[in-house]
Scaffold this motif. Sequence first.
Motif, short mmCIF file in Angstrom:
data_model
loop_
_atom_site.label_atom_id
_atom_site.label_comp_id
_atom_site.label_asym_id
_atom_site.label_seq_id
_atom_site.Cartn_x
_atom_site.Cartn_y
_atom_site.Cartn_z
N PRO A 124 -15.56 -0.70 6.25
CA PRO A 124 -15.62 -1.28 4.73
C PRO A 124 -14.24 -1.16 4.21
CG PRO A 124 -17.16 0.60 5.17
CD PRO A 124 -16.50 0.46 6.42
N ASN A 125 -13.83 -1.78 3.01
CA ASN A 125 -12.73 -1.70 2.40
C ASN A 125 -12.26 -0.32 2.01
OD1 ASN A 125 -10.66 -3.23 1.32
ND2 ASN A 125 -11.46 -3.18 -0.67
N CYS A 126 -11.09 -0.21 2.13
CA CYS A 126 -10.42 1.14 1.64
C CYS A 126 -11.04 1.83 0.42
CB CYS A 126 -8.90 1.14 1.85
SG CYS A 126 -8.38 -0.22 0.80
N SER A 127 -10.92 0.87 -0.57
CA SER A 127 -11.48 1.39 -1.98
C SER A 127 -12.97 1.81 -1.90
CB SER A 127 -11.09 0.66 -3.00
OG SER A 127 -11.58 -0.91 -2.69
N TYR A 152 -6.71 2.34 -8.92
CA TYR A 152 -5.08 2.22 -8.95
C TYR A 152 -4.72 2.32 -7.68
CZ TYR A 152 -6.96 3.96 -13.49
OH TYR A 152 -7.78 3.86 -14.67
N GLN A 153 -4.62 1.13 -7.04
CA GLN A 153 -4.25 1.01 -5.46
C GLN A 153 -2.78 0.96 -5.09
OE1 GLN A 153 -8.54 -1.27 -5.22
NE2 GLN A 153 -7.23 -1.72 -3.68
N SER A 154 -2.59 1.74 -4.05
CA SER A 154 -1.13 1.71 -3.72
C SER A 154 -0.76 0.32 -3.19
CB SER A 154 -1.29 2.59 -2.24
OG SER A 154 0.00 2.53 -1.52
N THR A 156 0.86 -0.30 -0.58
CA THR A 156 0.75 -0.36 0.74
C THR A 156 -0.54 -1.32 1.15
OG1 THR A 156 -0.54 1.57 0.90
CG2 THR A 156 1.89 1.62 1.45
N GLY A 157 -1.62 -1.31 0.40
CA GLY A 157 -2.63 -2.24 0.61
C GLY A 157 -2.25 -3.51 0.68
N THR A 158 -1.26 -3.93 0.04
CA THR A 158 -0.98 -5.59 0.03
C THR A 158 -0.01 -5.62 1.38
OG1 THR A 158 -0.56 -5.25 -2.20
CG2 THR A 158 0.27 -7.39 -1.35
N GLY A 159 0.48 -4.77 1.83
CA GLY A 159 1.44 -4.88 3.23
C GLY A 159 2.84 -4.49 3.04
N LYS A 201 -11.44 -10.47 -5.52
CA LYS A 201 -12.27 -10.20 -4.21
C LYS A 201 -12.34 -9.00 -4.13
CE LYS A 201 -12.23 -13.61 -0.67
NZ LYS A 201 -11.49 -14.04 0.60
N GLU A 202 -11.27 -7.97 -4.44
CA GLU A 202 -11.04 -6.51 -4.26
C GLU A 202 -12.25 -5.90 -5.17
OE1 GLU A 202 -9.07 -5.51 -1.92
OE2 GLU A 202 -9.13 -3.12 -2.28
N GLU A 203 -12.49 -6.17 -6.31
CA GLU A 203 -13.36 -6.00 -7.04
C GLU A 203 -14.93 -5.97 -6.85
OE1 GLU A 203 -11.88 -7.77 -10.60
OE2 GLU A 203 -10.28 -6.27 -10.96
N VAL A 226 -6.51 -2.06 -9.74
CA VAL A 226 -5.35 -2.47 -10.18
C VAL A 226 -4.16 -2.11 -9.23
CG1 VAL A 226 -3.39 -1.58 -12.03
CG2 VAL A 226 -6.00 -1.87 -12.65
N ARG A 227 -3.19 -2.65 -8.94
CA ARG A 227 -2.25 -2.50 -7.82
C ARG A 227 -1.05 -1.69 -8.62
NH1 ARG A 227 -3.31 -2.37 -3.18
NH2 ARG A 227 -3.81 -4.89 -2.96
N VAL A 228 -0.66 -0.45 -8.07
CA VAL A 228 0.25 0.15 -8.74
C VAL A 228 1.60 0.73 -7.92
CG1 VAL A 228 -1.28 1.36 -10.36
CG2 VAL A 228 -1.09 2.53 -8.14
N GLY A 233 -1.52 6.73 -1.61
CA GLY A 233 -2.91 6.34 -1.42
C GLY A 233 -3.48 5.77 -2.70
N HIS A 234 -4.64 5.25 -2.54
CA HIS A 234 -5.49 5.05 -3.74
C HIS A 234 -5.88 5.95 -4.65
CE1 HIS A 234 -4.75 1.01 -1.77
NE2 HIS A 234 -6.16 0.82 -1.32
N SER A 235 -5.89 5.73 -5.79
CA SER A 235 -6.79 6.36 -6.79
C SER A 235 -7.90 5.71 -7.50
CB SER A 235 -5.68 7.11 -7.75
OG SER A 235 -4.58 7.59 -7.41
C1 2RA Z 1 -5.68 -3.55 -0.69
N1 2RA Z 1 -8.04 -2.77 0.01
O1 2RA Z 1 -5.69 -2.33 -0.87
C2 2RA Z 1 -7.11 -3.91 0.20
C3 2RA Z 1 -6.76 -4.28 1.54
N2 2RA Z 1 -6.10 -3.23 2.26
O2 2RA Z 1 -5.16 -4.56 -1.14
#
Ligand code: 2RA
Length: 329
Positions: A124-127, A152-154, A156-159, A201-203, A226-228, A233-235
Amino acid sequence: MKVAVVGATGMVGRKILTLLEERNFPVEELLPVGSKSSVGKQVLFKDKEYVVLSVEEAIEAEPNLAIFSAGGSLSLKEAPRFVATGTTVVDNSSAWRMHVTTPLIIPEINAKVLKPTDKIIANPNCSTIQMLMALAPIHKEYGIKRIIVSTYQSITGTGVKAVEQMEAERRGEDAEKVYPYEIDKNCLPHCDVFLENDYTKEEMKLVEETQKILDAPEMRITATAVRVPVVGGHSESINVELEKAFTIEGIREVLGSADGVVVQDDVANLLYPMPLLAHDKDEVFVGRIRRDTSCHQALNLWVVADNIRKGAATNAVQIAEYLLKKDWL
Ligand code: 2RA
């Protein structure tokens, strides 16, 4: 055992190699697979240099297992070709997650649905993984009526390139822009692409993957991703309405006894989950557990996890470990 890691030079791929080594997965022959630009490069595994192979070379080698983290289009095209040689594929992309016949697995929650005939298994997706590591045990005990989650996503998830953009901005330098806006000192309500319904798509992954994993197609869920500018890691801030009455102590007990979950909830001593504490750990950390006094039988949680480890690489390797234990590889 012959194991291919497809996307071996990427952020998640490298973490998969680290975890296969850390967890002593019985790899007799490693087949690191990369893009055209990576073929011929070397990766280190168990103190030995391995040359990065093409997909064709890896398929020819007929591995027992292939763990993919190389994007959806490559998985869609190449996973069936590996399966045709008898390989079992664990795929970290979104390509197969919602296919009716593809199991979508968080081992602590639903590994029991796996069968020896499953040859493509979706991670599954990380979140989704971190949210359900906290909510699945609660759902089992109390039943969930509705979930409202803000992530509140790291970055790093974007690359890697997005991390490089953030770091360059932090140094006051120009960098190739992955986002049309500054990342550092900013929050972007934009993870992955926008859809017709104005969600990203993430939501929608959080909604649809949760309904599939919990086998609750009618469960009411809404998400804001949200990208932070954070790297550990993700919160996630989660509001969840339950079917049954609960006590906060009861919720803490359920979470405290859940595999892979650590309760960090002592605000009097300023103990609560943070990416700084979760970074490079495999557990999912839960805190700020408190009743939602504005809604009957609802509560709030704060959930943090390393999105590269439990959110991707660790979960994929744990799926492989489950298959190994069942002697299905
Ligand atoms: C993101 N879950 O954080 C997605 C893919 N890694 O952007």
